[in-house]
Design a protein around this motif. Structure first.
Motif, PDB file in Angstrom:
ATOM      1  N   GLU A  52      25.456  33.028  49.350  1.00 49.57           N
ATOM      2  CA  GLU A  52      25.789  33.331  50.756  1.00 49.57           C
ATOM      3  C   GLU A  52      26.897  32.395  51.202  1.00 49.57           C
ATOM      4  N   GLY A  53      27.942  32.962  51.795  1.00 45.47           N
ATOM      5  CA  GLY A  53      29.010  32.150  52.388  1.00 45.47           C
ATOM      6  C   GLY A  53      29.995  31.630  51.349  1.00 45.47           C
ATOM      7  N   GLY A  54      30.898  30.776  51.812  1.00 41.40           N
ATOM      8  CA  GLY A  54      31.868  30.113  50.926  1.00 41.40           C
ATOM      9  C   GLY A  54      32.765  31.084  50.186  1.00 41.40           C
ATOM     10  N   PRO A  55      33.344  30.633  49.057  1.00 37.52           N
ATOM     11  CA  PRO A  55      34.261  31.487  48.292  1.00 37.52           C
ATOM     12  C   PRO A  55      33.625  32.773  47.778  1.00 37.52           C
ATOM     13  N   VAL A  56      32.298  32.781  47.603  1.00 38.24           N
ATOM     14  CA  VAL A  56      31.648  34.005  47.109  1.00 38.24           C
ATOM     15  C   VAL A  56      31.783  35.109  48.156  1.00 38.24           C
ATOM     16  N   GLU A  57      31.518  34.746  49.407  1.00 41.20           N
ATOM     17  CA  GLU A  57      31.623  35.748  50.476  1.00 41.20           C
ATOM     18  C   GLU A  57      33.079  36.201  50.647  1.00 41.20           C
ATOM     19  N   GLU A  58      33.990  35.238  50.529  1.00 44.03           N
ATOM     20  CA  GLU A  58      35.409  35.598  50.641  1.00 44.03           C
ATOM     21  C   GLU A  58      35.779  36.603  49.535  1.00 44.03           C
ATOM     22  N   LEU A  59      35.287  36.336  48.327  1.00 46.14           N
ATOM     23  CA  LEU A  59      35.585  37.219  47.196  1.00 46.14           C
ATOM     24  C   LEU A  59      34.991  38.611  47.421  1.00 46.14           C
ATOM     25  N   GLU A  60      33.754  38.653  47.892  1.00 47.61           N
ATOM     26  CA  GLU A  60      33.116  39.961  48.138  1.00 47.61           C
ATOM     27  C   GLU A  60      33.926  40.768  49.149  1.00 47.61           C
ATOM     28  N   GLY A  61      34.404  40.080  50.196  1.00 50.28           N
ATOM     29  CA  GLY A  61      35.206  40.771  51.209  1.00 50.28           C
ATOM     30  C   GLY A  61      36.521  41.271  50.618  1.00 50.28           C
ATOM     31  N   ARG A  62      37.109  40.445  49.761  1.00 53.67           N
ATOM     32  CA  ARG A  62      38.397  40.821  49.162  1.00 53.67           C
ATOM     33  C   ARG A  62      38.229  42.047  48.263  1.00 53.67           C
ATOM     34  N   VAL A  63      37.150  42.060  47.484  1.00 53.89           N
ATOM     35  CA  VAL A  63      36.922  43.198  46.567  1.00 53.89           C
ATOM     36  C   VAL A  63      36.637  44.471  47.365  1.00 53.89           C
ATOM     37  N   ALA A  64      35.787  44.358  48.389  1.00 50.46           N
ATOM     38  CA  ALA A  64      35.492  45.550  49.211  1.00 50.46           C
ATOM     39  C   ALA A  64      36.790  46.068  49.837  1.00 50.46           C
ATOM     40  N   GLY A  65      37.655  45.152  50.253  1.00 46.05           N
ATOM     41  CA  GLY A  65      38.936  45.559  50.841  1.00 46.05           C
ATOM     42  C   GLY A  65      39.811  46.282  49.823  1.00 46.05           C
ATOM     43  N   LEU A  66      39.903  45.731  48.624  1.00 47.74           N
ATOM     44  CA  LEU A  66      40.757  46.345  47.592  1.00 47.74           C
ATOM     45  C   LEU A  66      40.226  47.706  47.160  1.00 47.74           C
ATOM     46  N   LEU A  67      38.898  47.808  47.055  1.00 50.66           N
ATOM     47  CA  LEU A  67      38.310  49.064  46.573  1.00 50.66           C
ATOM     48  C   LEU A  67      38.010  50.029  47.723  1.00 50.66           C
ATOM     49  N   GLY A  68      38.220  49.572  48.946  1.00 54.41           N
ATOM     50  CA  GLY A  68      38.013  50.440  50.104  1.00 54.41           C
ATOM     51  C   GLY A  68      36.559  50.837  50.285  1.00 54.41           C
ATOM     52  N   THR A  69      35.633  49.970  49.900  1.00 55.26           N
ATOM     53  CA  THR A  69      34.208  50.299  50.058  1.00 55.26           C
ATOM     54  C   THR A  69      33.634  49.536  51.255  1.00 55.26           C
ATOM     55  N   GLU A  70      32.462  49.997  51.701  1.00 53.86           N
ATOM     56  CA  GLU A  70      31.830  49.339  52.848  1.00 53.86           C
ATOM     57  C   GLU A  70      31.504  47.882  52.511  1.00 53.86           C
ATOM     58  N   ALA A  71      31.087  47.647  51.274  1.00 51.12           N
ATOM     59  CA  ALA A  71      30.617  46.300  50.912  1.00 51.12           C
ATOM     60  C   ALA A  71      30.776  46.076  49.405  1.00 51.12           C
TER      61      ALA A  71
END
Ligand SMILES: Cc1ncc(COP(=O)(O)O)c(C=O)c1O
Length: 368
Positions: A52-71
């Motif tokens: 939860e949080g930190g670079p892991v959360e940043e990475l999850e957001g970046r991947v969802a953004g690139l793949l255009g998925t909700e999460a």
């Protein structure tokens, strides 16, 4: 030190000493990798706490953004992520059959994990050395909860379908009431051949797995992307699988570095792989497949035993500081070996003539 470990260390050391490289990248030392992580971490970055949080959360957001998925949710391995995606499909549809290629990662490389741990069954989609086509999925004689497509299918030579074939097979799966999961371990570089962006490819599927340590050169780790319900479920099952590590920020930072620096370079590698493959195809007795590679990786066969080829690659590296291609393995044709070629940053410095020149130096080292 075991023999296997000694071989790995010898190869690692030889490759690090090279100033020319055809296949792969110069392997990084632990200190070099720590430096990448250090540079990527923001001054005030706070570690994650059980993901939860930190670079892991940043990475999850970046991947969802690139793949255009909700999460998206971070996983320590793709093996774990995919079992959970497939199990979810079985729960939602009430069908334990999974449409899998006999050369797919779960069937070939995971010791039947999806069968033994997730209680799923393999329904073979096709024996052809490519992902299944719509007619094959329509003709399956058993129900499937999920159709899994591996983009590209690595063990068939990193092969991709054409875009129309891909959309048609997805439609065929849906007509059978199945969900669609993408094994996108190498999806990052597949957008060139598919001629569609990451988000358009992921939009075809219900869930997509991507890897951070193959083309992106991260440490390890994967993400599973899809809708918020899938990701909530995946977090629960990640915990059950023992995948909720106390801190995962080092792997997440290495992945973020890969997304920033390596992802934009992949299309150049894919273009150059066509030049390299054409040059290698001119070697005596050589075969490459695909002849025009679909990604920056392809297969190369040479009419020599694997041991001799592996030894020649190491000798060339140790004595002439030049790396050709490694990882040779014997095939069912006696005296013919196969290797996977990866065209990445170092190979961009070699034009077709230089590739053939390097190959000649390599071939001269083989016993006559
Ligand atoms: C096509 C494919 N799928 C899945 C995986 C599994 O990834 P991991 O090693 O993170 O479990 C791999 C790893 O090599 C792969 O090549």
């Amino acid at each position: 030190m075991s023999d296997e470990r000694a071989k790995l260390v010898r190869r690692f050391t030889a490759q690090r000493g090279c100033d020319t490289m055809l296949s792969g990248i110069r392997p990084a030392s632990v200190r070099e990798q720590l430096a990448v992580i250090g540079k990527t971490a923001a001054e005030d970055a706070v570690p994650d706490f059980y993901g939860e949080g930190g670079p892991v959360e940043e990475l999850e957001g970046r991947v969802a953004g690139l793949l255009g998925t909700e999460a998206a949710v971070f996983f320590p391995t793709g093996t774990m992520a995919q079992q959970i995606a497939l199990r979810y499909g079985a729960e939602l549809t009430g069908r334990d059959g999974v449409g899998l290629h006999p050369l797919s990662h779960p069937v070939l490389h995971e010791r039947d994990a999806h069968v033994l741990l997730a209680g799923l069954r393999t329904v073979r989609t096709t024996d052809a050395p490519r992902n299944p086509i719509a007619a094959e999925v329509a003709a399956l004689d058993e129900p499937i909860g999920t159709l899994m497509l591996e983009l590209p299918l690595r063990d068939a030579g990193f092969v991709l379908p054409e875009w129309d074939e891909l959309t048609a097979v997805v439609t065929a799966a849906r007509e059978r009431g199945a969900r669609v999961h993408l094994d996108g371990a190498r999806l990052w570089e597949s957008t060139v051949h598919l001629a569609h962006p990451l988000a358009a490819v992921a939009a075809l599927a219900d869930s997509t797995y991507v890897s951070f340590y193959k083309s992106l050169n991260g440490h390890s780790g994967a993400a599973l992307a899809g809708d918020a319900e899938l990701v909530r479920y995946a977090r629960a099952w990640r915990h059950r699988h023992g995948g909720n590590l106390f801190q995962q920020w080092p792997a997440a930072l290495a992945a973020l570095a890969g997304l920033t620096h390596e992802l934009p370079r992949l299309p150049r590698y894919v273009a150059h792989a066509k030049v390299v493959a054409a040059a290698l195809a001119t070697l005596p007795g050589a075969r490459v497949y695909p002849e025009r590679p679909h990604t920056h990786q392809f297969r190369l066969w040479l009419p020599h035993p694997a041991d001799a080829l592996n030894e020649a690659a190491l000798a060339l590296a140790e004595e002439e500081q030049a790396w050709f291609v490694g990882g040779w393995r014997d095939t069912e044709v006696p005296g013919v070996a196969l290797a996977e070629v990866t065209v990445a940053g170092p190979a961009l410095e070699l034009d077709a003539d230089q590739v053939v020149g390097l190959a000649d130096r390599f071939l001269r080292r083989l016993p006559r």
